[in-house]
Design an enzyme around this catalytic site. Structure first.
Site, mmCIF file in Angstrom:
data_model
loop_
_atom_site.group_PDB
_atom_site.id
_atom_site.type_symbol
_atom_site.label_atom_id
_atom_site.label_comp_id
_atom_site.label_asym_id
_atom_site.label_seq_id
_atom_site.Cartn_x
_atom_site.Cartn_y
_atom_site.Cartn_z
ATOM 1 N N LYS A 81 0.787 -1.237 0.000
ATOM 2 C CA LYS A 81 0.000 0.000 0.000
ATOM 3 C C LYS A 81 0.819 1.287 0.000
ATOM 4 C CE LYS A 81 -3.818 0.517 2.226
ATOM 5 N NZ LYS A 81 -4.746 0.646 3.366
ATOM 6 N N ASP A 82 2.145 1.200 0.124
ATOM 7 C CA ASP A 82 2.925 2.442 0.112
ATOM 8 C C ASP A 82 4.287 2.221 -0.563
ATOM 9 O OD1 ASP A 82 3.221 5.145 0.571
ATOM 10 O OD2 ASP A 82 4.014 4.914 2.598
ATOM 11 N N ILE A 83 4.259 1.560 -1.714
ATOM 12 C CA ILE A 83 5.490 1.370 -2.483
ATOM 13 C C ILE A 83 5.910 2.730 -3.055
ATOM 14 C CG2 ILE A 83 6.473 0.351 -4.583
ATOM 15 C CD1 ILE A 83 6.216 -1.613 -2.275
#
Length: 244
Positions: free
Chosen positions: A75-77
């Protein structure tokens, strides 16, 4: 969850005085990809290193998407959550926003501007495809050396739309306008750079069902890596980038 391309959780400890809990992770010597691409480092990453970083991140995502039960969506690459070890191999860090399971719906939108998938913003859909979208943005950063979002708030991925259209010469001209100027000072195979750019564009499809899986991404990037090694063995047999 344990993989060579994920930052390893070594353990935890509790402060006996105030009961504060700490997670302890392995030390990753060379800091974040973001600092190497956009920071003040005098040394610039060469193409082979950038491509290996892309493959490392892809393998890390492949593991959490396909080989954990339940599946994990990071969810936060983003480039600041990709750390580089002493050998400049990449490890995915910061699973603070990660969610297990797929195709969930949330009303609480979190993440980093410039990397967030359109369907997540519009409908709150959480799936592995949102990681693939963000990974496409990271690939654009690796090719261009540009930030995911500029000082005026313009997102990088919007500029990549239409890249794959037209004849090969038109695509080549667009690619030359995209490439990090630091790469023009080095010799690297145009075919490999073009392949990575095409993978990035496919990852950035607005329709998540049209984006490739990480299995397909790893395969495509590995083929490009083979082209780089062939190039390094015989630089006379492969096309190169020349200074503008």
């Amino acid at each position: 969850v344990n993989h060579g391309n994920l930052v390893k959780l070594e353990g935890f400890c509790v402060d006996p005085d105030d009961a504060t809990c700490y997670l302890i992770y392995e030390y990753v010597e060379n800091g974040s990809l973001h600092s190497w691409l956009h920071g003040s480092q005098k040394q610039k990453l060469n193409w082979r290193t950038r491509l290996r970083i892309a493959i490392d991140v892809a393998n890390g995502l492949l593991y959490v998407h396909e080989h954990t039960r339940p599946r994990v969506v990071h969810k936060d690459i983003k480039s600041s959550n990709i750390l580089l070890d002493a050998s400049m191999r990449a490890k995915i860090a910061n699973f603070g926003l990660a969610k297990s399971g797929c195709n969930a719906i949330t009303m609480h939108i979190v993440g980093t501007q410039g990397y967030i998938a359109p369907e997540y913003i519009a409908d709150g859909v959480v799936s592995t495809k949102m990681d693939i979208f963000a990974f496409g943005v990271v690939l654009l950063e690796l090719v261009s050396g540009k930030e995911a979002i500029d000082e005026e708030g313009r997102v990088l991925w919007m500029r990549a739309s239409g890249f794959s259209e037209g004849k090969e010469k038109e695509k080549l001209d667009r690619l030359k306008n995209w490439i990090d100027e630091a790469l023009f000072e080095q010799s690297c195979p145009m075919e490999s750079v073009m392949d990575v750019m095409n993978v990035a564009v496919s990852c950035l499809q607005k329709d998540p069902t049209k984006r490739p899986s990480m299995v397909e991404v790893v395969y495509a990037l590995s083929k490009s890596d083979d082209a780089v090694f062939d190039f390094s063995d015989d630089t006379l047999s492969a096309p190169i980038l020349t200074a503008r």
